[in-house]
Write an enzyme that holds these catalytic residues in place. Structure first.
Site, PDB file in Angstrom:
ATOM      1  CE  LYS A 205      45.926  42.193  43.239  1.00 57.03           C
ATOM      2  NZ  LYS A 205      45.508  40.878  43.766  1.00 57.03           N
TER       3      LYS A 205
HETATM    4  C1  5RP Z   1      47.027  35.887  43.129  1.00 54.23           C
HETATM    5  C2  5RP Z   1      46.727  37.328  43.294  1.00 54.23           C
HETATM    6  C3  5RP Z   1      46.480  37.794  44.683  1.00 54.23           C
HETATM    7  O1  5RP Z   1      45.198  38.413  44.722  1.00 54.23           O
HETATM    8  C4  5RP Z   1      47.507  38.855  45.072  1.00 54.23           C
HETATM    9  O2  5RP Z   1      48.799  38.445  44.722  1.00 54.23           O
HETATM   10  C5  5RP Z   1      47.435  39.107  46.591  1.00 54.23           C
HETATM   11  O3  5RP Z   1      47.771  37.925  47.260  1.00 54.23           O
HETATM   12  P1  5RP Z   1      49.188  37.842  48.039  1.00 54.23           P
HETATM   13  O4  5RP Z   1      49.130  38.858  49.158  1.00 54.23           O
HETATM   14  O5  5RP Z   1      49.227  36.424  48.546  1.00 54.23           O
HETATM   15  O6  5RP Z   1      50.233  38.154  47.016  1.00 54.23           O
HETATM   16  O7  5RP Z   1      46.647  38.107  42.365  1.00 54.23           O
HETATM   17  O8  5RP Z   1      47.109  35.591  41.785  1.00 54.23           O
END
Ligand code: 5RP
Length: 292
Positions: A205
């Protein structure tokens, strides 16, 4: 370890050539994995589109009660029909998400920070493999800080989870964390995503950036894109569209869904982009029709 002298700048990404070792399984880089790993990945990534809509609500693991997530028990179930994978903590899932749902689970397993920290880069592996198995997790999410003070410990966390994941055939999701001194550039994201993939994760991610196609091309496992801070809905849809067009195999959005005044319609519109080939303009029109 190769020495650092005389390093040549990587440049041949062949972004026009599809990933070679991908047949017959539909998830990038997973062709040689065992049945259990592939089953978990197929739970996450739709075999038809090859993509996934992950709904991230794990923010509480370091942000506490986040705007839009004050009542997880109310927010998550109403979005369920439009998402493929629940990204949450074990506490949120066990207390607020009915187990009879048929969605994949991306279980947040690292922790150790809070909003009171200035440096968020020092985490531990908080959830052991036995509890990931109990939770029927389809992947285990580990925050990984490349270039931050906590780099070594976060890579140690990541590899501990990868090692356990291979023992029990549960994929690992390496989360690229952007430390306070990090740059949101393709140079940083190419480095971070590739290091994480080379450690042996099955999913990465990260965030969208310029030259995103090259970040994707250089990463031998599927990338899902985090939404980041709340944007106007049309801009968030453009972000999702550019990510998918750039080769991401999905989005892992939180705030751009749960902080929208029309979260359900936003999740529907994002699904159109991720699975049905909608452009951002088409998804925006869909969204506007849906809310009026
Ligand atoms: C929070 C995270 C979230 O899973 C990731 O950032 C996705 O959320 P957003 O779209 O709100 O950024 O790792 O710690």
């Amino acid at each position: 370890m190769a020495d650092k002298d005389g390093l040549k700048i990587a440049k041949d990404y062949h972004t026009d050539i599809a990933f070679a070792n991908n047949n017959p399984f539909h998830v990038k880089g997973a062709n040689s994995l065992d049945w259990g790993m592939k089953k978990h990945l197929a739970n996450i990534f739709d075999p038809k589109s090859g993509n996934t809509v992950m709904f991230a609500f794990d923010h509480g693991y370091f942000m506490g009660s986040t705007a839009g997530l004050e009542r997880l028990d109310l927010v998550v179930p109403k979005l369920m029909p439009n998402i493929d994978c629940l990204m949450g903590t074990r506490g949120a899932l066990r207390t607020c998400v009915p187990p009879e749902n048929r969605k994949a689970v991306a279980l947040r397993v690292s922790s150790g920070s809070s909003m009171l920290n200035d440096d968020l880069s020092h985490e531990v592996v908080a959830v052991d493999i036995e509890d990931a198995i109990r939770m029927n997790a389809d992947c285990m999410a580990v925050q990984t800080f490349i270039g931050a003070d906590g780099q070594l410990s976060s890579l140690d966390n990541l590899n501990k989870v990868i090692n356990a994941g291979f023992r029990y055939s549960i994929p690992t999701l390496g989360v690229v964390a952007v430390g306070k001194d990090m740059e949101r550039t393709d140079r940083f994201f190419k480095l971070a995503t590739r290091i994480i993939a080379e450690m042996g994760v099955q999913i990465v991610k990260t965030y969208y950036c310029d030259n995103f196609e090259e970040v994707v091309a250089a990463c031998p496992v599927p990338i899902v894109v985090a939404g980041g801070k709340k944007l106007p809905e049309d801009e968030a849809l453009t972000l999702a569209y550019r990510a998918i067009q750039g080769g991401a195999h999905g989005v892992d959005m939180g705030r751009n869904i749960f902080q929208s005044n029309h979260a359900i319609e936003m999740s529907q519109a994002i699904r159109k982009i991720v699975h049905e080939g909608f452009t951002d303009k088409e998804a925006w029109e869909f969204f506007q029709d849906a809310i009026h």
